[in-house]
Design a protein around this motif. Structure first.
Motif, mmCIF file in Angstrom:
data_model
loop_
_atom_site.group_PDB
_atom_site.id
_atom_site.type_symbol
_atom_site.label_atom_id
_atom_site.label_comp_id
_atom_site.label_asym_id
_atom_site.label_seq_id
_atom_site.Cartn_x
_atom_site.Cartn_y
_atom_site.Cartn_z
ATOM 1 N N GLY A 124 0.832 -1.195 0.000
ATOM 2 C CA GLY A 124 0.000 0.000 0.000
ATOM 3 C C GLY A 124 0.865 1.243 0.000
ATOM 4 N N ASP A 147 0.608 -1.238 -4.759
ATOM 5 C CA ASP A 147 -0.604 -0.479 -4.459
ATOM 6 C C ASP A 147 -1.707 -0.928 -5.406
ATOM 7 O OD1 ASP A 147 -0.957 2.386 -2.730
ATOM 8 O OD2 ASP A 147 -2.547 1.915 -4.147
ATOM 9 N N VAL A 148 -2.932 -0.886 -4.925
ATOM 10 C CA VAL A 148 -4.073 -1.283 -5.746
ATOM 11 C C VAL A 148 -4.464 -0.185 -6.726
ATOM 12 C CG1 VAL A 148 -5.881 -0.436 -4.192
ATOM 13 C CG2 VAL A 148 -6.303 -2.482 -5.606
ATOM 14 N N SER A 149 -3.969 1.038 -6.482
ATOM 15 C CA SER A 149 -4.330 2.190 -7.306
ATOM 16 C C SER A 149 -3.254 2.503 -8.338
ATOM 17 C CB SER A 149 -4.569 3.418 -6.428
ATOM 18 O OG SER A 149 -4.625 4.601 -7.198
ATOM 19 N N GLU A 173 1.145 -3.070 -9.405
ATOM 20 C CA GLU A 173 -0.266 -2.805 -9.161
ATOM 21 C C GLU A 173 -0.947 -4.105 -8.752
ATOM 22 O OE1 GLU A 173 -4.306 -1.182 -11.453
ATOM 23 O OE2 GLU A 173 -2.337 -1.049 -12.439
ATOM 24 N N ASP A 175 -3.353 -6.222 -5.231
ATOM 25 C CA ASP A 175 -3.928 -6.250 -3.888
ATOM 26 C C ASP A 175 -2.948 -6.877 -2.900
ATOM 27 O OD1 ASP A 175 -5.869 -5.968 -1.884
ATOM 28 O OD2 ASP A 175 -6.608 -7.997 -2.233
ATOM 29 N N LEU A 176 -2.502 -6.091 -1.946
ATOM 30 C CA LEU A 176 -1.613 -6.554 -0.878
ATOM 31 C C LEU A 176 -0.419 -7.329 -1.449
ATOM 32 C CD1 LEU A 176 -4.338 -7.542 1.762
ATOM 33 C CD2 LEU A 176 -3.036 -5.422 1.594
ATOM 34 N N GLU A 178 -0.331 -9.933 -3.424
ATOM 35 C CA GLU A 178 -0.616 -10.693 -4.644
ATOM 36 C C GLU A 178 0.477 -10.600 -5.709
ATOM 37 O OE1 GLU A 178 -4.421 -11.194 -7.652
ATOM 38 O OE2 GLU A 178 -3.981 -9.220 -6.812
ATOM 39 N N PHE A 224 -7.305 -4.951 7.306
ATOM 40 C CA PHE A 224 -6.058 -5.099 6.559
ATOM 41 C C PHE A 224 -4.945 -5.677 7.429
ATOM 42 C CE2 PHE A 224 -8.484 -2.161 4.012
ATOM 43 C CZ PHE A 224 -8.222 -2.586 2.719
ATOM 44 N N GLU A 227 -5.174 -9.475 7.278
ATOM 45 C CA GLU A 227 -4.647 -10.037 6.038
ATOM 46 C C GLU A 227 -3.128 -9.936 5.971
ATOM 47 O OE1 GLU A 227 -6.824 -9.438 2.339
ATOM 48 O OE2 GLU A 227 -8.231 -8.171 3.436
#
Length: 285
Positions: A124, A147-149, A173, A175-176, A178, A224, A227
């Protein structure tokens, strides 16, 4: 004294901001005027009698009006200082805060004795402020930042280039953890969303304007952390550690999650300058 001088414009703007209940009225007025004049804040006091052009006054008044609408100063000027570095900031990323420097400083202190290459995972990353600051202080460190964004990553890449660390940082880019499958790190760092979902509608107007995806931590603010704590051991070397920023009064709950998980041998809690528990660190068994 003429109405178009630095002194008069500062006084006028400060009064407007104070009347609107903005606690940092004088500071905000100074930062915004220095931005308009492309100068340092100190220069405002060296040249208090300097006259502004009509264009400068118009631009300044526009910025003050936007600040009255509770748009954060960092978004108005496009930058924010963190760890002595001036990071580019847009509304696509969370504004770096002084409290978060505890995370960066703590990680630097624990890694500075390492002579070998240090590998960091930043989950993140947002503007990249935390991991880029660490890289600037540790020449032997490299980082993978996630980051997911996509827009946030654009800002982080810009900052990495600005501070000449592009050769030591990779951006992903996703999720966490991944995008990091199969990789191992000496430290995993994160400043995850930790505001309770039920508190989101009561945020200060300035904070409410920041990306909600970087703020909302679920019903208890701990989604979060669960996770990250569950996944981090698989991505840490045997002597590696996890360091996460926590919200006020959340440290005990995060420490409990870590202990209940059973994958870490011991924990530390690092306090900020206000003596508030701000970071939880845990070392892998």
């Amino acid at each position: 004294m003429k109405e178009n001088t630095i002194s008069k414009q500062l006084t006028k703007a400060t009064a407007k901001l104070e009347a609107a209940g903005i606690d940092t009225a004088r500071l905000d007025a100074e930062v915004l005027l220095a931005y308009v004049l492309n100068s340092r804040r100190l220069a405002l006091y060296v040249h208090v009698a300097k006259e502004l052009t009509l264009g400068q006054i118009k631009r300044y008044e526009n910025l003050i009006q936007r600040r009255l609408e509770r748009i954060p100063v960092a978004y108005l000027v496009g930058h924010k200082e963190f760890m002595g570095l001036n990071f580019a900031i847009t509304p696509d990323v969370l504004i770096p805060r002084p409290d978060t420097e505890v995370l960066a400083q703590g990680v630097i202190e624990h890694l500075q004795e390492y002579s070998r290459e240090i590998k960091i995972a930043d989950i993140g990353t947002g503007s990249g402020a935390i991991c880029i600051s660490i890289l600037k202080f540790l020449d032997n460190a490299t980082a993978d930042a996630v980051d997911v964004s996509a827009r946030a990553l654009d800002i982080a890449r810009f900052n990495a280039e600005k501070f000449n660390v592009t050769d030591r940082i990779n951006f992903y880019e996703g999720d966490l953890f991944e995008p990091l499958a199969g990789k191992k790190f000496d430290v995993v760092i994160s400043n995850p969303p930790y505001i309770l979902s039920g508190d989101m509608e009561n945020l200060q107007p300035e904070v409410a304007g920041e990306p909600h995806i970087a703020l909302d931590g679920g019903a208890d603010g701990l989604n979060f952390y669960r996770e990250i704590i569950d996944a981090a051991p698989d991505f840490l070397n045997d002597d590696g550690f996890l360091a996460v920023e926590v919200g006020e009064n959340q440290a005990d709950a995060v420490v409990k999650l870590i202990k209940d998980g059973g994958a870490f041998s011991y924990t530390q809690v690092w306090k900020d300058l206000a003596n508030i528990d701000r970071v939880v660190a845990a070392w892998k068994k």
